[in-house]
Every structure is written in C-alpha cells, then in structure tokens.
Scaffold this motif. Sequence first.
Motif, PDB file in Angstrom:
ATOM      1  N   VAL A 170     -71.561  55.144   2.121  1.00 22.67           N
ATOM      2  CA  VAL A 170     -70.222  54.610   1.885  1.00 22.67           C
ATOM      3  C   VAL A 170     -69.273  55.713   1.421  1.00 22.67           C
ATOM      4  N   ALA A 171     -69.787  56.669   0.665  1.00 25.82           N
ATOM      5  CA  ALA A 171     -68.940  57.794   0.238  1.00 25.82           C
ATOM      6  C   ALA A 171     -68.473  58.599   1.451  1.00 25.82           C
ATOM      7  N   ASN A 201     -77.374  56.425   8.798  1.00 23.64           N
ATOM      8  CA  ASN A 201     -76.259  55.996   9.638  1.00 23.64           C
ATOM      9  C   ASN A 201     -75.567  54.818   8.964  1.00 23.64           C
ATOM     10  N   PRO A 202     -74.236  54.688   9.132  1.00 29.13           N
ATOM     11  CA  PRO A 202     -73.482  53.698   8.351  1.00 29.13           C
ATOM     12  C   PRO A 202     -73.489  52.275   8.879  1.00 29.13           C
ATOM     13  N   GLY A 203     -74.252  51.976   9.950  1.00 24.58           N
ATOM     14  CA  GLY A 203     -74.313  50.603  10.442  1.00 24.58           C
ATOM     15  C   GLY A 203     -73.020  50.136  11.087  1.00 24.58           C
ATOM     16  N   TYR A 211     -64.357  48.696   0.215  1.00 25.94           N
ATOM     17  CA  TYR A 211     -65.675  49.073   0.726  1.00 25.94           C
ATOM     18  C   TYR A 211     -66.766  48.411  -0.114  1.00 25.94           C
ATOM     19  N   PHE A 212     -67.979  48.423   0.448  1.00 23.83           N
ATOM     20  CA  PHE A 212     -69.133  47.805  -0.205  1.00 23.83           C
ATOM     21  C   PHE A 212     -70.333  48.742  -0.119  1.00 23.83           C
ATOM     22  N   THR A 213     -71.228  48.613  -1.073  1.00 19.48           N
ATOM     23  CA  THR A 213     -72.481  49.372  -1.048  1.00 19.48           C
ATOM     24  C   THR A 213     -73.563  48.547  -1.737  1.00 19.48           C
TER      25      THR A 213
END
Length: 488
Positions: free
Chosen positions: A478-479, A143-145, A456-458
């Motif tokens: 993130v993608a 899940n992306p938070g 964006y960040f990863t």
Amino acid sequence: MKLQITIIGSGFSSLAAACYLAQSGHDVIIFEKNSTIGGRARQLKKDGFTFDIGPTWYWMPDVFERFFADFNKKPSEYYQLEKLNPAYSVYYGKDDYITIEDTLEKICMAFEQEEPGSSKILQKFIDKAQDNYNVAIKDLVYNPGVSPFELVTTETFKKIGQFFSTIKKDVRKEFKNERLVTILEFPVLFLGAKPGDTPSFYSFMNYADFGLGTFHPKKGMYQVILAMETLAKSLGVTIKTNAPIEKILVKNKIASGVISNGETYISDVVLSGADYHHTETLLDSEYKQYSEAYWNAKTFAPSSLLFYVGFDKKIKNVNHHTLFFDVDFEKHAEAIYDNPKWPENPLFYASFPSITDSHAAPEGKEAGIFLIPLAPGLKDTTKLRMSYFSKIMDRFETLTSQKVRDHVLFKESFCVNDFIKDYNSYKGNAYGMANTLLQTAFLRPKLKSKKVNNLYFTGQLTVPGPGVPPSLISGKLVAELINKHHKK
C-alpha cells in the motif's frame, strides 16, 4: 511530493506502511484506538506472567528479514530469535503424540516411523512446496492485487493446475495415514480456510513449516511490534494511542482527514489498517465500496476462544507449541465453515512460552495459552466460555497424564465479543478473510478505494491475506501504491 498521511490502527500492516511512507519523506501519524499499539498483537501482563494476546507463531523469517533490510536493518538489532526444537507436537490420544522437530531430515524420520515409505514422498512434497514458496513469497505476493495479470507469469502458468486442485486432494493423494494427513493440512488453517477449499498452490505453507521452521522471539511476539515502533519513530512517525476514529472526512470525493476524540485532523491521504468493513462504516454511505451483502457472502477466517492461564507449577508432556487433534477434524471444520455453531468436541491448540522463555512466567511457574478456533459471529457468553474451558482442561489432563486444574492461579479469556470490542473486527473474526480461490489476489477487497480518492486500506482483509508475514507485505504494497499515485 511530501504528503501528510493519517494511518488508522497500529497493527503489523499499519506499522509497516508507516515505516515505508516515512522513509519516502512523508509526514505520518498513526491513530490507535487502544491504550497500547500492536492491534491483534498486543500483550497481557499479570502477576509476573506475560502473554502474547494474538499471534504466537513466528514463521517465514525471511519476510521479516526482507522488511528490516528495506531500512538497512536486521531483526537481530531489535530482538533475539530462537529456532524451536521441537517446533511443536501433535496429540492424537492419551500419551500418543507425534513430535515435529527442527529439520526436514528429522521430520522425515518421524514420518517414516509412522508410515514406512512416507519419508520419500514427504521429501518430494516439500520440494514442490519449496518451489511454490519461491514463486509466491519471494515474488507473487509482492503484487498489489490490482489486476489478474499479476498472477500470469511463466512460473505460475506452469502451476495453473494447482490453483484448481486443493491442499486436501494433494495431501490425501500422497499420504494415507490420517495422523500424517492432519499434520500436513494444519498449516493452511493460518490462511483461514478448510484444506478442501484452499488451492494446492498454498502448499508453500508446508515449506514454511517443515523447511524453514518455527521460531520464537525472546520476550514474545510483541517484541516485533516494539521493534517496528522503534523503527517507525526513528523515521519520524507520530503515534497517538487512546485515539479512536469517529469519522473519515471526504471533500469532493477526496479523503481529507479524520475526526478522533472530537478533534479534526486534516491530511492528504488516509490509510486504514483497521478492519476493512469497520473502516467503511466511518464513511458516509455513498462512499462505501462494499455492501453488507458482499461482506456476508465472503468466507472469513475463524474467530477464536482464547484462555491465558497462569499455573503455579511447570507443565509436563507438552512443548512450546502443542496441538490437540484427538477429535474429528472434519466435524470441527464443519462447525466453523459449513454450519456455524459452537463445536461439540473442539480441536484446540496450547502454547507454553515459558518452556522456552523465562520472561513469560515467574520461576517454577508456567504461562499457558489455549485456543479453540470458532466460526465468526457466534453467540459469546461467559457461561459458554467457562464450559469450554472445562472441556479442554478435562481432555488436556487425560491426554497429557497430569492434573493441572488445581494449579491454575488465574485465567483470562478472549472471544468473539472482545475481537469486536477491541478491534472492530467483522463478526469477531480473528484472522481476516480466508484465502480461498475466489478470494485470492485481485479478487480480495482493494488496497485503494474505488469511490474516494486518497483513501487506502491495508491488512488481513485486503492483499495479500491473513497472517503476520502477509500483513508486513500488505503495508509495503500500500505504501508503494500511495507513492505511485502521488508522484510529482
């Protein structure tokens, strides 16, 4: 919608994101500041020896399999994996150690020998840890938070108490033998926090350890980076090395590209897998999401003092991975988290990949990697490094009953200053931001900038957290987020 995407950094999360984004049809270019790719997972080669500079533990093989399966590939198409037996050993005194082997049955036997009756308790503990693993690694961490509601499922509701208890409480409630306690508490150090600050739910790391086991890719962890590079390039990704980013360009509150080596590169999306804090220094101040006070208040995973040592003989009485817990665990933890300073008597870890892998050292010689966890932000000098090398060599020789110092061909060190110089790492941290209760999931720095569109960040400072498998997952998350926000 086909996008031109710029990615900063070439660590696990950046490479993973690049693969997914290229697979979706985007034009992707990676900029890496160093001369070789891999971020923290680079290699050191010297005089016929090969060392993994960063990660040396290959855990959670299912996460790697899931990553490559997303591209109809298997890890075995790129590198050869060997399950280690023993997985590791833990020293508590001179010639006094516990060996952790390659199956839960064998580990239960080792526990039973140490503390009669503990094997049945361990089996129940690992069953619960496996259940947590199935919820966390197979579902929750993907899940992306973005929202707290991502954590609210039927399964997590059943486990709500585990988010408010800690690993330390749970382990010590079941096990009284201090040696066994330290073995069960040690895996959460990969999450970057003390067992007393890590939610019970993270016992899934114990299942990763005892249930799934420890592996070694032939020729080292860097083979995983090379595999991802091969996959990325086959999908059309371009990679530029020796290409530090000087500035992230923003136009009308939209990321529009980067400047590298004085040259401007225009893009539709900018994604940073570099240190989150550093990335925001590449923006004009009005576009920063998080203040210095914010970062300073966060609990960061440790930094490390590392030594890469070439020995002119084979080393005895050790395994591929060996932990030295002959000193006070709590005092060392306090020196990292509570009162940051150089520890008086540090725990340390040693890896000898050449025991398993002939590619790591010339015949008859041994490659040794030694690691001391440290608080980030400490003063780092050559004098301090050498004094700590002497400390751990003295103990190593005593504990393993052998002389090794006179057999050192060379040693290279890596510490706080190097993490800052090579990776722009905040305070020289080695593993990112710790996974404490208040730094979990939606409470971590966001994958998507709140102030700049298309930025964006990863990586380890964002979702889902520190470690190699979470970094692979972060790249996927993130993608997916980029694709979601840029549908036609």
